[in-house]
Scaffold this motif. Sequence first.
Motif, PDB file in Angstrom:
ATOM      1  N   THR A  76       0.751  -1.164  -0.017  1.00  0.00           N
ATOM      2  CA  THR A  76       0.142   0.048  -0.028  1.00  0.00           C
ATOM      3  C   THR A  76       0.813   1.081   0.139  1.00  0.00           C
ATOM      4  O   THR A  76       0.577   2.404  -0.723  1.00  0.00           O
ATOM      5  CB  THR A  76      -0.955  -0.101   1.302  1.00  0.00           C
ATOM      6  N   GLN A  77       1.933   1.273   0.610  1.00  0.00           N
ATOM      7  CA  GLN A  77       2.580   2.323   0.917  1.00  0.00           C
ATOM      8  C   GLN A  77       4.258   2.077   0.599  1.00  0.00           C
ATOM      9  O   GLN A  77       4.983   3.047   0.755  1.00  0.00           O
ATOM     10  CB  GLN A  77       2.740   2.856   2.422  1.00  0.00           C
ATOM     11  N   SER A 104       3.688   4.999   9.596  1.00  0.00           N
ATOM     12  CA  SER A 104       2.572   4.285  10.202  1.00  0.00           C
ATOM     13  C   SER A 104       2.680   2.819  10.407  1.00  0.00           C
ATOM     14  O   SER A 104       3.633   2.344  10.094  1.00  0.00           O
ATOM     15  CB  SER A 104       1.392   4.387   9.222  1.00  0.00           C
ATOM     16  N   ASN A 105       1.656   2.379  11.166  1.00  0.00           N
ATOM     17  CA  ASN A 105       1.685   0.804  11.470  1.00  0.00           C
ATOM     18  C   ASN A 105       1.691   0.143  10.214  1.00  0.00           C
ATOM     19  O   ASN A 105       2.293  -1.055   9.969  1.00  0.00           O
ATOM     20  CB  ASN A 105       0.646   0.462  12.282  1.00  0.00           C
ATOM     21  N   GLN A 106       0.961   0.851   9.125  1.00  0.00           N
ATOM     22  CA  GLN A 106       0.959  -0.038   7.827  1.00  0.00           C
ATOM     23  C   GLN A 106       2.242   0.085   7.268  1.00  0.00           C
ATOM     24  O   GLN A 106       2.656  -1.088   6.616  1.00  0.00           O
ATOM     25  CB  GLN A 106      -0.094   0.928   7.067  1.00  0.00           C
ATOM     26  N   ASP A 137       4.338  -2.436   9.009  1.00  0.00           N
ATOM     27  CA  ASP A 137       3.940  -3.761   8.500  1.00  0.00           C
ATOM     28  C   ASP A 137       4.779  -4.391   7.380  1.00  0.00           C
ATOM     29  O   ASP A 137       5.123  -5.530   7.246  1.00  0.00           O
ATOM     30  CB  ASP A 137       2.546  -3.977   8.430  1.00  0.00           C
ATOM     31  N   GLU A 138       4.904  -3.322   6.332  1.00  0.00           N
ATOM     32  CA  GLU A 138       5.449  -3.480   4.833  1.00  0.00           C
ATOM     33  C   GLU A 138       6.748  -3.627   5.069  1.00  0.00           C
ATOM     34  O   GLU A 138       7.521  -4.521   4.439  1.00  0.00           O
ATOM     35  CB  GLU A 138       5.105  -2.463   4.023  1.00  0.00           C
ATOM     36  N   GLU A 171      -2.385   9.068  13.389  1.00  0.00           N
ATOM     37  CA  GLU A 171      -2.406   7.690  13.999  1.00  0.00           C
ATOM     38  C   GLU A 171      -1.771   7.821  15.375  1.00  0.00           C
ATOM     39  O   GLU A 171      -2.621   7.260  16.226  1.00  0.00           O
ATOM     40  CB  GLU A 171      -1.710   6.910  13.182  1.00  0.00           C
TER      41      GLU A 171
END
Length: 764
Positions: free
Chosen positions: A472-473, A496-498, A501-502, A534
Motif C-alpha cells: 500500500t505504501q 505508520s503501522n501500515q 508492517d510492510e 495515527e
Amino acid sequence: MSSGQAIKPIKTVAVIGAGVMGAGIAAQAANGGARVILLDIPAPDTAPGDTAEARNAIAAGARERMLKAGSRGALMDVSVAECIQIGNIDDDLEMLAEADWIIEVVVERLDIKQDLYRRIEQVRAADAVVSSNTSTIPLETLMEGMPGTLREHFVVTHFFNPPRHMRLLELVSSDETRPEVAERVDAFIDHCMGKTVIRCNDRPGFIANRLGVYWMQVALQEAVALGLSVEDADAVMQVCGFPKTGIFGLWDLVGIDLMPEVTSSLSRLLPETDSFQAYASPVPVINGMVKNGWFGRKGRVLQGFYRQRLDDDGQKIREVLDLDRLSYRVPQASQLASAQLKPGQLGELMQANDKGGRYARQVLTKVLDYASWLVPDVAAEISSVDAAMRLGYNWRYGPFELMDRIGMPALAEQMHVSGTGLSPFMQQAAGRNCYQEGQQLDEQGLYQSHQPAAGIIEWSKICQQTPVRTFTQSVLHELNADIWCLAFTSRVNALSNQLLDEIETALAAATSRNKALIFYSDSGIFAAGADLKEFLQLSEQETGLDTYMRRGQQLFAAIRNADIPVVAAVAGKALGGGVELMFHCHGVQIHAESSLGLVESSVGIVPGWCGCKELLARTQERFGSEAAVEKTFELIANAQVTGSAIEARERGLLRETDGISMNRDRLLSDAVTLARRLRNVDDRTRFNSLPALSAGLPQLNGEESSYQYELEEQLLQLLNAAATPGWYDTFGDLERECNLLLLQNPASRQRMEHLLATGKVLNN
C-alpha cells in the motif's frame, strides 16, 4: 580514456574570480573534498608591499560571506571553509602551479580573459586543466592566438547559479582538446561536485541558455501579443510542465535588467537566419520596467512582474503587474479553462479553444520546433537536450519528452497550421515518438540505445519492471540478482503501522531469499517519522502508544540483527523516525544535500524508537564520552535539522563510515556497492554495549513554566541515564517511559494538533 590509462584524479582546484559564481564554484569543489585556491584581483586602494590581509580582501570577503551563510549557503558545512585558501592574482599567481584544474570566472570580456590565460600558462603545471565558466564567448574565440599547449588542456565548464544546487554542467571541448583532459574534468565534476555533465558542441549559449532564453522571450512576447494577464500566462506555462514560477515569475528570478543583455549577446553571436532573431528585439514592457528600476527579485527595489510590500498595518501584500497600465494590482487566480488542467496534460491543452490554448500552441510549436533544429548541431543526442532543460531551467519535461506527450503527428499538424516548416529532425521522425522502449531517435530517424553512465541506476527503468511485491505504501523491487530495494511511495512516508508492517514483511522475505535490502524513496522525503494522526488516535487507547513504541523498537532491532545486509539510501529529508530507521541499518549511503533531524521535540515528545540511544552512541564516537550527552541534548532539544549530509556528519548524526554521494544520480548504485561490501563483514552490528558516558548539564532553553522546559528537563534526565553502567542495553525502555510521562501533559497533544492544523511548530 583512449590510452587505457587510469585518469589522474583532481585534488586541487583553483578558481579565479571570487564573485557570486566563482565563490560558489570554489565552495562546491571544497564540498566535494578538493583543496581549493580562490583568487581575485588585489583590493582597490592597495599596493604591492601592503599586507596580504589588505590585498586579499576581495577573496577573503567571499569566504567570510560563505561562513556567515552556514550550511544553508554555498558551503555544506562551515568546516569546509578550512579547505579554501585565498589570495590575489598579482601576488599569488604562482599558487596555480599546485592546481590540477584552474577555473576562470572573470568578467565576460575577451581581452581580459585572454590576458589572464597568458599569465596562467606561465605558471600552471604541464598537465593542469584550464577552463572558463563562460556561456557567451565560444571556446574557439577564447583560444584564438593561445599557445598549443594551453589549447590542448582547455575546456569550457559552464556551471549554473547557484553552483551548489543546480545540477547541470555543460562541458565543451574542441578538436584540439586532449580526450583525457575532458574526461578528467568530467569525472571530478560528476563524482565530487555532484553534477550531471552534458557534453555540448561549441555553439552560442550551448544547450540550456540557447533554448531557455528563446523560450523566455517567446513566452513573454506571445503573452503580451495575446493580451494575457501575468497570472493567466504563468498558469498556462505551468500546465505545460515549465517551472512553478511560470514565465513571468522566472523573469523576476533571473533579473529583468539582465535578460535583455543576455538576449542581445546571443543575438550577436547567432546568424541572421536563426529563429532566435525574431524575438531578440527589445520589448516595450521590459524597457518600461528597467526605466523604473523594477529589476525583479534583486536590487534595491524588490519588484518585477510580482512584488511584495507592506501595507499601512505592516502586513505583507503580494501584487502583480498590469501589463497594459504598468501598474500594480491585487493578483487574481486565472479563470481560463485551459489553466485548470494538470501539469503535463499537453494533449488537452493543445486542443483547448480558449485564449490559454492559443497561447500554449503559439509557445510550444515555436519552442519545440527550435529545439528540433538544435540536434545534432548543439548536442548529439536528444536526451542531452532534455536533461539540460530539466536540470538547467527546471522544466518538468525536456522538449523532446514534450513532443511525445503532445504526440508527434499532432505536433506536426499544428506546425503545419501555424505555417512552421518541419525541421530535418521532425521530417526524419515521420510522426514516430522521440523515445521508444529505452531508445531515442537520432537525426537520421534511427532509434539508438541510450545507456546511462557507468555507476548510475535509472530509477525510472527500475519502476518499469515487474516488482517483487506491491504494498500500500511501498514497493519491493529487485535491483539485481542479490539485492532488493523497498521503495517508500507516499508523499512524506510517515512511519505508520501500515508502513511498519510492510517493512517487516519485506525484511522477512529478503532474509528468506538471502537478498540484501535497501530502503529508499524517490519522493524527496526518505521518511518523516511517525504518522501524527495515527499517533493521536493511539493516544486515546489505554496501551496504544506503548504498544506502538515497542513495536517500532522491536522492528528496528530486527533490522539491526538481520542476517542480510540492510542499507538506508537516503535522499532528501529524513526526520524523526526516519532517522531512527536509518540508525538501525547496517550501512547508510546518503545524498550530500539530504537533511537530517530528530525533530520529535517539535511535537512534544522525544525520540522513542531508540533514537536517543543511537545518537548518544554516535556523538560518543565523534566527540568522546565527556561531550556525548551535551551534543545529543542540543540536537534533540532544539529539533535541529542539518543543511547537508556533511553537516550531519560533523554534528554526529552520521558516522565516518557512512557513505556520502555527491551526485544524486549515483546514490542507488553507491548503496548497492555498500550492500555488497557488507556481505563480507561477519559482524554488521555497529555498536554492542558502550561504556558509561559522563553526565551533562546543558543549559535548558524554555521558561520554567513552559512545556518546553518540562520536555528538556525530562530529556536531560533521560540522557544522563547513559552515565549508568550497562545503559545501552536497556535504554529503549527508558525512552518509552519518558515519552509516556510527557504525553500525560495535555501540552504535548497541543503541539501535535497545532502542527497538523497549521504546519507550524507551537512553542508552548
